[in-house]
Design a protein around this motif. Sequence first.
Motif, PDB file in Angstrom:
ATOM      1  N   PHE A   1      27.702 -36.549  74.815  1.00 23.73           N
ATOM      2  CA  PHE A   1      27.080 -36.423  76.134  1.00 23.73           C
ATOM      3  C   PHE A   1      28.097 -36.229  77.256  1.00 23.73           C
ATOM      4  O   PHE A   1      27.720 -36.032  78.411  1.00 23.73           O
ATOM      5  CB  PHE A   1      26.232 -37.667  76.422  1.00 23.73           C
ATOM      6  N   ARG A   2      29.387 -36.306  76.924  1.00 24.56           N
ATOM      7  CA  ARG A   2      30.437 -36.222  77.952  1.00 24.56           C
ATOM      8  C   ARG A   2      30.461 -34.857  78.636  1.00 24.56           C
ATOM      9  O   ARG A   2      30.603 -34.755  79.863  1.00 24.56           O
ATOM     10  CB  ARG A   2      31.787 -36.513  77.303  1.00 24.56           C
ATOM     11  N   ALA A   3      30.313 -33.801  77.868  1.00 28.44           N
ATOM     12  CA  ALA A   3      30.429 -32.451  78.425  1.00 28.44           C
ATOM     13  C   ALA A   3      29.383 -32.195  79.504  1.00 28.44           C
ATOM     14  O   ALA A   3      29.674 -31.597  80.547  1.00 28.44           O
ATOM     15  CB  ALA A   3      30.317 -31.412  77.316  1.00 28.44           C
ATOM     16  N   ALA A   4      28.152 -32.651  79.258  1.00 27.19           N
ATOM     17  CA  ALA A   4      27.085 -32.439  80.243  1.00 27.19           C
ATOM     18  C   ALA A   4      27.391 -33.178  81.540  1.00 27.19           C
ATOM     19  O   ALA A   4      27.147 -32.657  82.639  1.00 27.19           O
ATOM     20  CB  ALA A   4      25.747 -32.900  79.673  1.00 27.19           C
ATOM     21  N   ARG A   5      27.942 -34.390  81.424  1.00 28.67           N
ATOM     22  CA  ARG A   5      28.283 -35.153  82.633  1.00 28.67           C
ATOM     23  C   ARG A   5      29.437 -34.489  83.376  1.00 28.67           C
ATOM     24  O   ARG A   5      29.406 -34.344  84.606  1.00 28.67           O
ATOM     25  CB  ARG A   5      28.651 -36.592  82.265  1.00 28.67           C
ATOM     26  N   ASP A   6      30.457 -34.078  82.649  1.00 34.94           N
ATOM     27  CA  ASP A   6      31.606 -33.435  83.277  1.00 34.94           C
ATOM     28  C   ASP A   6      31.217 -32.132  83.966  1.00 34.94           C
ATOM     29  O   ASP A   6      31.792 -31.756  84.990  1.00 34.94           O
ATOM     30  CB  ASP A   6      32.696 -33.171  82.240  1.00 34.94           C
ATOM     31  N   HIS A   7      30.236 -31.447  83.403  1.00 34.32           N
ATOM     32  CA  HIS A   7      29.801 -30.158  83.949  1.00 34.32           C
ATOM     33  C   HIS A   7      29.263 -30.301  85.372  1.00 34.32           C
ATOM     34  O   HIS A   7      29.361 -29.364  86.174  1.00 34.32           O
ATOM     35  CB  HIS A   7      28.734 -29.551  83.044  1.00 34.32           C
ATOM     36  N   SER A   8      28.713 -31.479  85.673  1.00 33.52           N
ATOM     37  CA  SER A   8      28.129 -31.677  87.011  1.00 33.52           C
ATOM     38  C   SER A   8      29.061 -32.427  87.951  1.00 33.52           C
ATOM     39  O   SER A   8      28.646 -32.850  89.035  1.00 33.52           O
ATOM     40  CB  SER A   8      26.811 -32.456  86.894  1.00 33.52           C
ATOM     41  N   ALA A   9      30.342 -32.579  87.571  1.00 30.19           N
ATOM     42  CA  ALA A   9      31.291 -33.387  88.354  1.00 30.19           C
ATOM     43  C   ALA A   9      31.432 -32.892  89.794  1.00 30.19           C
ATOM     44  O   ALA A   9      31.572 -33.696  90.729  1.00 30.19           O
ATOM     45  CB  ALA A   9      32.653 -33.398  87.666  1.00 30.19           C
ATOM     46  N   SER A  10      31.387 -31.578  90.006  1.00 30.22           N
ATOM     47  CA  SER A  10      31.590 -31.035  91.348  1.00 30.22           C
ATOM     48  C   SER A  10      30.497 -31.476  92.318  1.00 30.22           C
ATOM     49  O   SER A  10      30.706 -31.524  93.539  1.00 30.22           O
ATOM     50  CB  SER A  10      31.633 -29.506  91.300  1.00 30.22           C
ATOM     51  N   GLU A  11      29.321 -31.845  91.804  1.00 39.78           N
ATOM     52  CA  GLU A  11      28.210 -32.270  92.658  1.00 39.78           C
ATOM     53  C   GLU A  11      28.368 -33.709  93.121  1.00 39.78           C
ATOM     54  O   GLU A  11      27.573 -34.192  93.946  1.00 39.78           O
ATOM     55  CB  GLU A  11      26.884 -32.109  91.917  1.00 39.78           C
ATOM     56  N   ARG A  12      29.387 -34.404  92.610  1.00 44.11           N
ATOM     57  CA  ARG A  12      29.592 -35.800  92.999  1.00 44.11           C
ATOM     58  C   ARG A  12      30.783 -35.970  93.942  1.00 44.11           C
ATOM     59  O   ARG A  12      31.186 -37.091  94.243  1.00 44.11           O
ATOM     60  CB  ARG A  12      29.792 -36.664  91.747  1.00 44.11           C
ATOM     61  N   LYS A  13      31.370 -34.884  94.380  1.00 45.47           N
ATOM     62  CA  LYS A  13      32.512 -34.977  95.283  1.00 45.47           C
ATOM     63  C   LYS A  13      32.070 -35.088  96.732  1.00 45.47           C
ATOM     64  O   LYS A  13      31.026 -34.596  97.102  1.00 45.47           O
ATOM     65  CB  LYS A  13      33.429 -33.754  95.094  1.00 45.47           C
TER      66      LYS A  13
END
Length: 564
Positions: free
Chosen positions: A552-564
């Motif tokens: 499940f890590r890849a899906a979370r990392d994929h949205s990282a830019s939306e948490r900046k």
Amino acid sequence: MKTTSIAILSAAALAASVQAAPAAPAVKPAVPASQAVQIEPSHLSQDVKVLSSDEFEGRGPNTPGEAKTVAYLVNQFEAAGLKPGGDLVDGKRSWTQDVPLGRFEIKGPVALSVKGGGKEDTLTQGEQIAVRAAMTGAKSVEFKDAPLVFVGYGVAAPERKWDDFKGQDLKGKLAVVLINDPDFETGKGEFGGKAMTYYGRWTYKFEELARRGALGTLIVHETAPASYGWATVKNSNTNVMYDVVRKNPLEAHAPVEGWIQRDLAVDLFKRAGLDFDKLKKSAQSRNFKPVELTGIAMSGKYAVDAQTIVSKNVIALREGSQRPGEYVVYSGHWDHLGIGLPDAKGDRIYNGAVDNATGIAALLELARVYAAAPAPQRSVMFLAVTAEEKGLLGSEYYASNPVYPLARTVGVLNMDALDPHGKARDFTISGSAKLDLLDRLVAKARMAKLSFSPDPKPEAGHFFRSDHFPFAKRGVPAFSFGSGEHWEQGGVAAGKKEAERYVKENYHQPSDEWKAEWTFEGMARDLGILYAVGRELADSNAWPNWSKDSEFRAARDHSASERK
């Protein structure tokens, strides 16, 4: 209306008692003094008693029981002082999210028979076989002399170089399949040993056989690999079925989906000149090839009422004071099985006290203490979902159609079937996932002198059976909290005995009812820990993640830019 009035009065009384409760923490070592809360066992007991009463009719979706349940939850949240967090209606948030579902129910008699080996037998729905209402949209199901093919565990896993089908044409045929993974009995192999992978879940098997164009799937039930008895299979599959609304339902559901008793499977194999146990053993190897049950054929005919209904998720918010657009989520499912087949005593109401009035009582009590405490920096959402018992449908719908962005959802703490007895010295979660959220939970529990015990039955596939899973597979850190079995009174032996007794005698049966002797002291203590974890996240800038080797890590990392 009488029952609803009782629920509303109870809501007001509960809200008043929360406001009047002393500020001393229930679990002082796990909660900093600045976050002191009082978790009231009496509130938990009262909520479970009300929600699992006969008046709520087993809380089936799209029934009067749903209307009463939703009204009770909304009233509790509103009385506590929370804000509605559901769908926008005329520019304002409502308390609910509409969840459109397909509703499917067998109407009239179920005619099922099998012939071979020189004889023909009539099969009784709920006894030798449990056939679900077709979820294809068809108004009836009828098949005559359909051949049977044994396809082992029904697994196609290219990454493991595993294919149980070997090109077998299944069109017009019924696939007979084993439950769980090929590794279940041996404890070692390509599927990680005892712990169930998603390939072992019955949902995967139904979906895979539908993708391959089979007429249907018959899962051979065995108690150990299924992790529950035939009563659970019967009660879960012979009542009203639901599914999310699909454009092409045949891609996910074959016309026939059902389970058969092991004894029936053994007999059919024998009549075809086959040895069930030998073939089962051969299915534990990647060299297995499908085997037709020569001379065996099944026929069936039954009508299906297929319609679309709208159920409800209930959503309440404690708005954040500094970062209201970031969300910590507590969740649980409000539904149970409703009214179904009678048990030996003639009881037809599946009250669902432990499963999952306990989780909803926990959700309500946490909502009360958050409402009474100073506002957190991030928003905290309380999500009561529908149709978990029908395949995690309410949580799947929310995760597919989130009211608030999943990328900005900090984590999900799900509560399902908690222990209403006394305190345990440990706790667990469903499955063996590795994630920062669990590390935080373990740390808080340690402060309360509580230890973490890995899922005692990873082979049961609980990770795929609770409402955290639709969030997890989309990358959101999520777990389902589980009560411990190392009881302070009676030790591991007592806790394990009670867990086994519950599964055998109460799980998905009308006997899952509220009991006056339940103290709820263990739940109250555990909720103090869950509060501490959620509160710490809500007052921080942290974004937990999955371990680096998690699927499940890849899906979370994929949205990282939306948490900046």
